[in-house]
Design a protein around this motif. Structure first.
Motif, PDB file in Angstrom:
ATOM      1  N   ALA A 177     -62.008  -8.282 -44.639  1.00  0.00           N
ATOM      2  CA  ALA A 177     -62.083  -9.705 -44.948  1.00  0.00           C
ATOM      3  C   ALA A 177     -61.086 -10.477 -44.096  1.00  0.00           C
ATOM      4  CB  ALA A 177     -61.816  -9.945 -46.430  1.00  0.00           C
ATOM      5  N   ALA A 178     -59.879  -9.912 -43.973  1.00  0.00           N
ATOM      6  CA  ALA A 178     -58.834 -10.562 -43.191  1.00  0.00           C
ATOM      7  C   ALA A 178     -59.280 -10.757 -41.744  1.00  0.00           C
ATOM      8  CB  ALA A 178     -57.550  -9.735 -43.235  1.00  0.00           C
ATOM      9  N   ARG A 179     -59.757  -9.682 -41.144  1.00  0.00           N
ATOM     10  CA  ARG A 179     -60.168  -9.763 -39.745  1.00  0.00           C
ATOM     11  C   ARG A 179     -61.261 -10.803 -39.539  1.00  0.00           C
ATOM     12  NH1 ARG A 179     -58.677  -4.223 -39.583  1.00  0.00           N
ATOM     13  NH2 ARG A 179     -60.640  -3.586 -40.526  1.00  0.00           N
ATOM     14  N   HIS A 180     -62.202 -10.832 -40.481  1.00  0.00           N
ATOM     15  CA  HIS A 180     -63.288 -11.802 -40.383  1.00  0.00           C
ATOM     16  C   HIS A 180     -62.752 -13.232 -40.411  1.00  0.00           C
ATOM     17  CE1 HIS A 180     -67.092 -13.814 -41.019  1.00  0.00           C
ATOM     18  NE2 HIS A 180     -66.708 -14.264 -42.197  1.00  0.00           N
ATOM     19  N   LEU A 181     -61.866 -13.480 -41.344  1.00  0.00           N
ATOM     20  CA  LEU A 181     -61.342 -14.841 -41.485  1.00  0.00           C
ATOM     21  C   LEU A 181     -60.460 -15.221 -40.292  1.00  0.00           C
ATOM     22  CD1 LEU A 181     -60.624 -14.936 -45.329  1.00  0.00           C
ATOM     23  CD2 LEU A 181     -62.430 -16.135 -44.058  1.00  0.00           C
ATOM     24  N   ILE A 182     -59.663 -14.271 -39.835  1.00  0.00           N
ATOM     25  CA  ILE A 182     -58.825 -14.550 -38.664  1.00  0.00           C
ATOM     26  C   ILE A 182     -59.694 -14.896 -37.464  1.00  0.00           C
ATOM     27  CG2 ILE A 182     -57.237 -13.545 -36.983  1.00  0.00           C
ATOM     28  CD1 ILE A 182     -56.240 -11.749 -39.338  1.00  0.00           C
ATOM     29  N   GLY A 183     -60.753 -14.099 -37.302  1.00  0.00           N
ATOM     30  CA  GLY A 183     -61.669 -14.333 -36.193  1.00  0.00           C
ATOM     31  C   GLY A 183     -62.247 -15.747 -36.218  1.00  0.00           C
ATOM     32  N   LEU A 184     -62.330 -16.298 -37.419  1.00  0.00           N
ATOM     33  CA  LEU A 184     -62.870 -17.659 -37.538  1.00  0.00           C
ATOM     34  C   LEU A 184     -61.774 -18.716 -37.453  1.00  0.00           C
ATOM     35  CD1 LEU A 184     -65.454 -17.048 -40.414  1.00  0.00           C
ATOM     36  CD2 LEU A 184     -65.943 -17.390 -37.979  1.00  0.00           C
ATOM     37  N   ARG A 188     -54.511 -20.060 -43.209  1.00  0.00           N
ATOM     38  CA  ARG A 188     -53.981 -20.290 -44.567  1.00  0.00           C
ATOM     39  C   ARG A 188     -55.068 -19.867 -45.551  1.00  0.00           C
ATOM     40  NH1 ARG A 188     -49.140 -22.002 -44.608  1.00  0.00           N
ATOM     41  NH2 ARG A 188     -49.020 -22.051 -46.862  1.00  0.00           N
ATOM     42  N   ILE A 189     -54.813 -18.751 -46.189  1.00  0.00           N
ATOM     43  CA  ILE A 189     -55.826 -18.131 -47.038  1.00  0.00           C
ATOM     44  C   ILE A 189     -55.287 -17.961 -48.451  1.00  0.00           C
ATOM     45  CG2 ILE A 189     -57.232 -16.055 -47.363  1.00  0.00           C
ATOM     46  CD1 ILE A 189     -56.888 -15.582 -44.307  1.00  0.00           C
ATOM     47  N   ARG A 204     -56.620  -4.760 -52.762  1.00  0.00           N
ATOM     48  CA  ARG A 204     -57.403  -5.623 -51.876  1.00  0.00           C
ATOM     49  C   ARG A 204     -56.509  -6.684 -51.245  1.00  0.00           C
ATOM     50  NH1 ARG A 204     -62.791  -5.832 -55.849  1.00  0.00           N
ATOM     51  NH2 ARG A 204     -63.111  -3.586 -55.673  1.00  0.00           N
ATOM     52  N   LEU A 205     -55.606  -7.203 -52.040  1.00  0.00           N
ATOM     53  CA  LEU A 205     -54.655  -8.184 -51.527  1.00  0.00           C
ATOM     54  C   LEU A 205     -53.798  -7.560 -50.434  1.00  0.00           C
ATOM     55  CD1 LEU A 205     -52.953 -10.729 -51.488  1.00  0.00           C
ATOM     56  CD2 LEU A 205     -51.754  -9.903 -53.532  1.00  0.00           C
ATOM     57  N   GLN A 206     -53.356  -6.350 -50.696  1.00  0.00           N
ATOM     58  CA  GLN A 206     -52.511  -5.699 -49.703  1.00  0.00           C
ATOM     59  C   GLN A 206     -53.275  -5.495 -48.396  1.00  0.00           C
ATOM     60  OE1 GLN A 206     -50.817  -1.924 -50.918  1.00  0.00           O
ATOM     61  NE2 GLN A 206     -49.958  -1.657 -48.854  1.00  0.00           N
ATOM     62  N   GLY A 207     -54.559  -5.121 -48.538  1.00  0.00           N
ATOM     63  CA  GLY A 207     -55.391  -4.972 -47.347  1.00  0.00           C
ATOM     64  C   GLY A 207     -55.459  -6.280 -46.569  1.00  0.00           C
ATOM     65  N   LEU A 208     -55.629  -7.351 -47.295  1.00  0.00           N
ATOM     66  CA  LEU A 208     -55.666  -8.670 -46.672  1.00  0.00           C
ATOM     67  C   LEU A 208     -54.380  -8.927 -45.890  1.00  0.00           C
ATOM     68  CD1 LEU A 208     -56.944 -11.540 -46.414  1.00  0.00           C
ATOM     69  CD2 LEU A 208     -55.734 -12.136 -48.513  1.00  0.00           C
ATOM     70  N   ARG A 209     -53.265  -8.642 -46.531  1.00  0.00           N
ATOM     71  CA  ARG A 209     -51.971  -8.885 -45.884  1.00  0.00           C
ATOM     72  C   ARG A 209     -51.807  -8.026 -44.634  1.00  0.00           C
ATOM     73  NH1 ARG A 209     -48.713  -9.268 -51.551  1.00  0.00           N
ATOM     74  NH2 ARG A 209     -48.525 -11.538 -51.619  1.00  0.00           N
ATOM     75  N   GLU A 210     -52.188  -6.763 -44.761  1.00  0.00           N
ATOM     76  CA  GLU A 210     -52.029  -5.889 -43.604  1.00  0.00           C
ATOM     77  C   GLU A 210     -52.912  -6.343 -42.449  1.00  0.00           C
ATOM     78  OE1 GLU A 210     -52.512  -1.818 -44.710  1.00  0.00           O
ATOM     79  OE2 GLU A 210     -50.815  -1.871 -46.118  1.00  0.00           O
ATOM     80  N   GLY A 211     -54.103  -6.826 -42.793  1.00  0.00           N
ATOM     81  CA  GLY A 211     -54.998  -7.326 -41.756  1.00  0.00           C
ATOM     82  C   GLY A 211     -54.374  -8.494 -41.014  1.00  0.00           C
ATOM     83  N   LEU A 212     -53.675  -9.343 -41.755  1.00  0.00           N
ATOM     84  CA  LEU A 212     -53.032 -10.490 -41.131  1.00  0.00           C
ATOM     85  C   LEU A 212     -51.865 -10.039 -40.256  1.00  0.00           C
ATOM     86  CD1 LEU A 212     -53.024 -12.946 -44.183  1.00  0.00           C
ATOM     87  CD2 LEU A 212     -54.453 -13.054 -42.136  1.00  0.00           C
ATOM     88  N   ALA A 213     -51.106  -9.098 -40.796  1.00  0.00           N
ATOM     89  CA  ALA A 213     -49.938  -8.604 -40.058  1.00  0.00           C
ATOM     90  C   ALA A 213     -50.353  -7.976 -38.734  1.00  0.00           C
ATOM     91  CB  ALA A 213     -49.177  -7.585 -40.911  1.00  0.00           C
TER      92      ALA A 213
END
Lengths: 348, 348
Positions: A177-184, A188-189, A204-213
């Motif tokens: 999810a993170a990668r998808h949103l970053i790509g767009l 600020r999520i 799931r939240l942690q996954g989101l954070r790691e994707g951003l990092a």
DNA sequence: CATCGCCATTGACACGTTTCAATGCCGCCT
DNA sequence: AGGCGGCATTGAAACGTGTCAATGGCGATG
């Protein structure tokens, strides 16, 4: 009219035996090991069964064998399509082996989960597939101590030394999810979570954070967490206000929901305020329930292999039941992002 | 470490009796009629139960009593939220009387319904609530002949001399939809039905026709019927083309669907063609599932009291189980139209 | 013709519980 | 003191099935 029913006493294996002129043991053999009985008598017995409308009594059978031939499926919410699709998978595989599935609903309540476990133990169920409330596996372990093999499904965690388990990689889901949103272009999520303490949401939240990092963004600054009381649409709808309000920083351009139900609630809430996805807010869900593709715009979501989850769990259970020296397995699926219309590039 | 489990033989009532220094009968009394046993021994027995982790064997219990204490609920499709909400009602009421509910899924298939009935008969279930496939009540009647009280729910029909039943007035539902659409000025309406021969669909259609006739419209001219293979969203989506094509007359201005799932599919299909409700087509559904209020525009639909349906069925069943000379009842609900955004006045 | 072995069938027992008539105990009344 | 009633507890039987050692009959073999 002949007295077709001599008494209202239920007809048992002995009545059949008498009618066919054989012993009860032979009738039992016809039922359970037909090859051991001669063609002629087998037909006589079968006719007697038919004429008397005999149906065997599973209490007697189970009492004797010490085990019933149905397995329990303890589900968190029969009303949530995610779980019912899982149930389908479990049922279909169980049917292959002639096992009946008893569907029990814990309704996300610990006491009901306990009641379900007790029921299964009392019935000496052949096995159980459990999706534990709050990841609380105590009842599963208790069941196993009582001799009921249990498989853990979707939530919670136990070592492979105690039981089989099937799960989906929530970390990977969050990251996708993170990668998808970053790509767009979203930076600020808001993460719309369920009740506090749910391991599932946390991961799931942690996954989101790691994707951003991964791409050098600071997770602390980029994501804000909003908690809801329940993982349903109503809670999602109510939370819209708080999501839009934004945190100490600016208003978010995207929201990642722990659940499709929440996400669908958000979409509805947006509509009620004259706003809509994705122009005012990109929305991502989790699960890919059937409704996600029915709403307009379609909901972008992290899809879990629901049906396969059920199949896999049941297969593991069957393996444990049939193989005497069985070693526990851990099956883990990776979710896949399904992109629909509720997300778009960030124009702000 | 002391040998907490002396053997892997399961602990039975006799082990408890031995440990507490009483007879098995007394243990049974503690479990079933605690008032008949003295305070002191009761506590001793309870302690033994706890120490040995005894859970009673329902096979033995049921064998002796000739009856189990769980009831079966045979449902047409676990995946359809309509049925799961009904299930909730059944469960909640059953829980009041300490009855366990076994949820069985016939998946709209006659053979699976038969299997479910057999299973319940073999288990000597206390009772059953059945939503029959294609209104086929043969299995329900067979169950009753086997001594399993059964209540008919939502579909099919049997006289009150054979069994209790709960239903919703489909005729009234169809008429309500008709009046609503007429009030908006629609005079060419397509009825999107399920597979041919479903009594349920036929009655709703008839209600629609009668509603039209009420105001002097000719039902034959005003309504056209389109059949689908299944009552699900996918079928609805596929049917859009045929619905829009219109009949020998003009293209319809409104569609009344036999089911919310169908209606939701239609809404999706419209969107895919760049069309939308209600401007291009007014859409009315049936059931009022949760999703109906989540889509945009909201789905105007004939709401059935799903939860209450389940409650009522279970109440009737309890009545039959507890009252020896019970007389069968017929409960019939009247559905209510819920107006949302998918319908509007006809501008053509 | 006698014996052996095989196979179909039998009979009895075990499974864990509930129930109910019978037993034993204690206190109360006469 | 003796008897009676009430109450807590017991022991055995019954529920319907599966299992397994034992039985009986029959054909084949020596």
């Amino acid at each position: 009219m002949e007295p077709s029913e001599r008494a209202d006493r239920p007809v048992g294996i002995n009545d059949v035996a008498a009618r066919a002129g054989v012993s009860a043991g032979t009738v039992s053999n016809v039922l359970n090991r037909p090859e051991r009985v001669s063609e002629a008598t087998r037909r006589r017995v079968e006719r007697a069964i038919e004429e008397l409308d005999y149906v065997r009594n599973s209490s007697g059978r189970n009492l004797r064998s010490g085990r019933s031939d149905s397995i329990g499926l303890v589900v968190l919410d029969v009303t949530n399509p995610f779980f019912t699709e899982v149930a389908q998978g479990v049922e279909d595989v169980a049917a292959e082996d002639g096992l009946a599935v008893v569907l029990l609903n814990s309704a996300e309540r610990g006491d009901r989960q306990r009641r379900s476990a007790r029921l299964l133990a009392e019935q000496r169920a052949a096995g159980a597939v459990v999706m534990p409330v709050d990841g609380d596996t105590a009842d599963l372990l208790w069941l196993r101590k009582q001799g009921v093999s249990g498989v853990l499904l979707d939530r919670g965690d136990v070592g492979p030394e105690v039981a089989c388990s099937v799960s989906v990689d929530n970390l990977a889901g969050g990251a996708a999810a993170a990668r998808h949103l970053i790509g767009l272009g979203h930076e600020r999520i808001t993460f719309l979570s369920g009740p506090e303490g749910l391991e599932q949401c946390r991961t799931r939240l942690q996954g989101l954070r790691e994707g951003l990092a991964e791409v050098g963004l600071d997770p602390e600054a980029a994501v804000r967490v909003v908690h809801t009381a329940q993982l349903n649409a109503e809670s999602g709808e109510k939370a819209v206000e708080e999501v839009l309000a934004g945190g100490p920083g600016r208003r978010p351009t995207a929201v990642f929901c722990a659940n499709d139900q929440l996400a669908l609630g958000v979409l509805k809430g947006l509509g009620e305020r004259g706003l809509s996805a994705p122009s005012d807010l990109s929305v991502v869900g989790y699960d890919d329930v059937a409704t996600a593709s029915l709403v307009h715009p379609g909901l972008t979501t992290v899809a879990q292999p629901k049906y396969e989850l059920g199949c896999a769990a049941m297969r593991l259970l069957l393996g444990e039941l049939n193989d005497p020296d069985h070693t526990h397995e851990r099956v883990r699926y990776t979710p896949e992002l399904v992109v629909r219309g509720s997300t778009a590039v960030n124009r702000r």
